[in-house]
Design a protein around this motif. Structure first.
Motif, PDB file in Angstrom:
ATOM      1  N   GLU A  14       0.498  -1.352  -0.059  1.00  0.00           N
ATOM      2  CA  GLU A  14       0.013  -0.109  -0.080  1.00  0.00           C
ATOM      3  C   GLU A  14       0.790   1.192  -0.095  1.00  0.00           C
ATOM      4  OE1 GLU A  14      -1.795  -3.815   2.005  1.00  0.00           O
ATOM      5  OE2 GLU A  14      -0.356  -2.186   2.194  1.00  0.00           O
ATOM      6  N   ASN A  45       8.397   4.918   0.409  1.00  0.00           N
ATOM      7  CA  ASN A  45       7.197   5.543   1.394  1.00  0.00           C
ATOM      8  C   ASN A  45       6.962   4.303   2.622  1.00  0.00           C
ATOM      9  OD1 ASN A  45       6.659   8.436   0.275  1.00  0.00           O
ATOM     10  ND2 ASN A  45       4.108   6.835   0.318  1.00  0.00           N
ATOM     11  N   TRP A 103       4.122  16.833   2.088  1.00  0.00           N
ATOM     12  CA  TRP A 103       3.639  16.551   3.728  1.00  0.00           C
ATOM     13  C   TRP A 103       4.793  16.801   4.557  1.00  0.00           C
ATOM     14  CZ3 TRP A 103       3.283  13.365   7.616  1.00  0.00           C
ATOM     15  CH2 TRP A 103       2.444  13.723   8.776  1.00  0.00           C
ATOM     16  N   THR A 140      -0.217   5.549   8.092  1.00  0.00           N
ATOM     17  CA  THR A 140      -1.505   5.737   7.104  1.00  0.00           C
ATOM     18  C   THR A 140      -1.956   6.591   5.883  1.00  0.00           C
ATOM     19  OG1 THR A 140      -2.554   4.977   9.253  1.00  0.00           O
ATOM     20  CG2 THR A 140      -4.140   6.226   7.993  1.00  0.00           C
ATOM     21  N   LEU A 141      -0.936   7.954   6.514  1.00  0.00           N
ATOM     22  CA  LEU A 141      -0.514   8.940   5.656  1.00  0.00           C
ATOM     23  C   LEU A 141       0.349   8.401   4.292  1.00  0.00           C
ATOM     24  CD1 LEU A 141      -0.150  12.237   8.236  1.00  0.00           C
ATOM     25  CD2 LEU A 141      -3.250  11.130   6.938  1.00  0.00           C
ATOM     26  N   ARG A 198      -0.482   5.813   2.375  1.00  0.00           N
ATOM     27  CA  ARG A 198      -0.333   5.262   1.499  1.00  0.00           C
ATOM     28  C   ARG A 198      -1.347   6.498   0.173  1.00  0.00           C
ATOM     29  NH1 ARG A 198      -4.067   0.882   4.282  1.00  0.00           N
ATOM     30  NH2 ARG A 198      -4.801   1.041   2.062  1.00  0.00           N
ATOM     31  N   THR A 199      -0.755   7.242   0.595  1.00  0.00           N
ATOM     32  CA  THR A 199      -0.936   8.481  -0.340  1.00  0.00           C
ATOM     33  C   THR A 199       0.123   9.187  -1.202  1.00  0.00           C
ATOM     34  OG1 THR A 199      -0.343  10.532   0.826  1.00  0.00           O
ATOM     35  CG2 THR A 199      -2.482   9.710   1.688  1.00  0.00           C
ATOM     36  N   LEU A 247       1.677  12.939  -2.564  1.00  0.00           N
ATOM     37  CA  LEU A 247       1.404  13.715  -1.011  1.00  0.00           C
ATOM     38  C   LEU A 247       1.913  13.569   0.391  1.00  0.00           C
ATOM     39  CD1 LEU A 247      -0.136  15.671  -0.654  1.00  0.00           C
ATOM     40  CD2 LEU A 247      -2.250  14.264  -0.438  1.00  0.00           C
ATOM     41  N   PHE A 248       2.267  12.146   0.946  1.00  0.00           N
ATOM     42  CA  PHE A 248       3.132  12.505   2.084  1.00  0.00           C
ATOM     43  C   PHE A 248       4.817  12.751   1.818  1.00  0.00           C
ATOM     44  CE2 PHE A 248       5.328   8.653   4.452  1.00  0.00           C
ATOM     45  CZ  PHE A 248       5.040   9.397   5.672  1.00  0.00           C
ATOM     46  N   THR A 304      -6.951  15.684  11.129  1.00  0.00           N
ATOM     47  CA  THR A 304      -6.807  14.958  10.618  1.00  0.00           C
ATOM     48  C   THR A 304      -6.638  12.880  10.835  1.00  0.00           C
ATOM     49  OG1 THR A 304      -5.543  15.560   8.528  1.00  0.00           O
ATOM     50  CG2 THR A 304      -5.339  13.245   8.392  1.00  0.00           C
TER      51      THR A 304
END
Length: 179
Positions: free
Chosen positions: A15, A20, A52, A41-42, A44-45, A48-49, A169
């Motif tokens: 995932e 990541n 961020w 968890t984040l 998974r984006t 974008l992760f 979030t």
């Protein structure tokens, strides 16, 4: 009643993807846990992760504020938002920056508690007002500006909003504590 189960399960290699996944491993070790659920968890984006992380890292630990001041801001936001994940994570990080148990107890009481310097009281008053009203009145701004230059003033506002958004979030996704 709010469910305690995560809305999105922490990811693993499939995932997260390899980049990541490695970032999650490194960040988890730095946080002193085998699985920092926020990052798994984040993560998974995808990109974008990483964006961020870059932005977050520029604010803390890479910002111009003293690390102690940053931790006061973050821990106060976490307290005001009732975000246990953020609180627990930054209690560990705050200890490294000089946040003692006594300071944590005062943080829960807020800027009115005895023992704060004028600078710390101005900082915490600004955090409280930003979280509660999304703005600073002129008196609070002036008190804060007496202790910080323009760059740090901007950084304080960004830091408060970053960690308030992060608390939202974490709460919305029901990210579980690491320990």
């Amino acid at each position: 009643m709010v469910s305690n189960q995560p809305r999105i399960a922490p990811g693993r290699l499939q995932e997260l993807g390899p980049i990541n996944w490695v970032a999650w491993q490194v960040l988890s070790r730095a946080a002193g846990t085998p699985d920092a659920h926020l990052f798994s968890t984040l993560g998974r984006t995808g990109g974008l992760f990483r964006g961020w992380l870059h932005y977050s890292g520029k604010l803390m630990p890479g910002g111009r504020l003293r690390r102690f001041d940053s931790e006061l801001v973050i821990l106060r936001v976490a307290h005001l938002r009732g975000c246990e994940y953020e609180t627990q994570h930054h209690i560990r990080l705050g200890k490294r920056a000089g946040v003692t148990q006594e300071i944590l107890e005062r943080l829960r009481l807020g800027p009115e508690a005895a023992g704060w310097s004028d600078k710390e009281r101005a900082l915490l008053s600004a955090v409280d007002q930003l979280v509660r009203t999304r703005d600073l009145d002129d008196a609070t701004w002036s008190a804060l500006a007496a202790h910080y230059d323009e760059r740090r003033l901007i950084e304080i506002v960004l830091l408060v909003n970053q960690y308030e958004g992060l608390a939202s979030t974490i709460t919305t996704l029901r990210i579980q504590n690491d320990h």
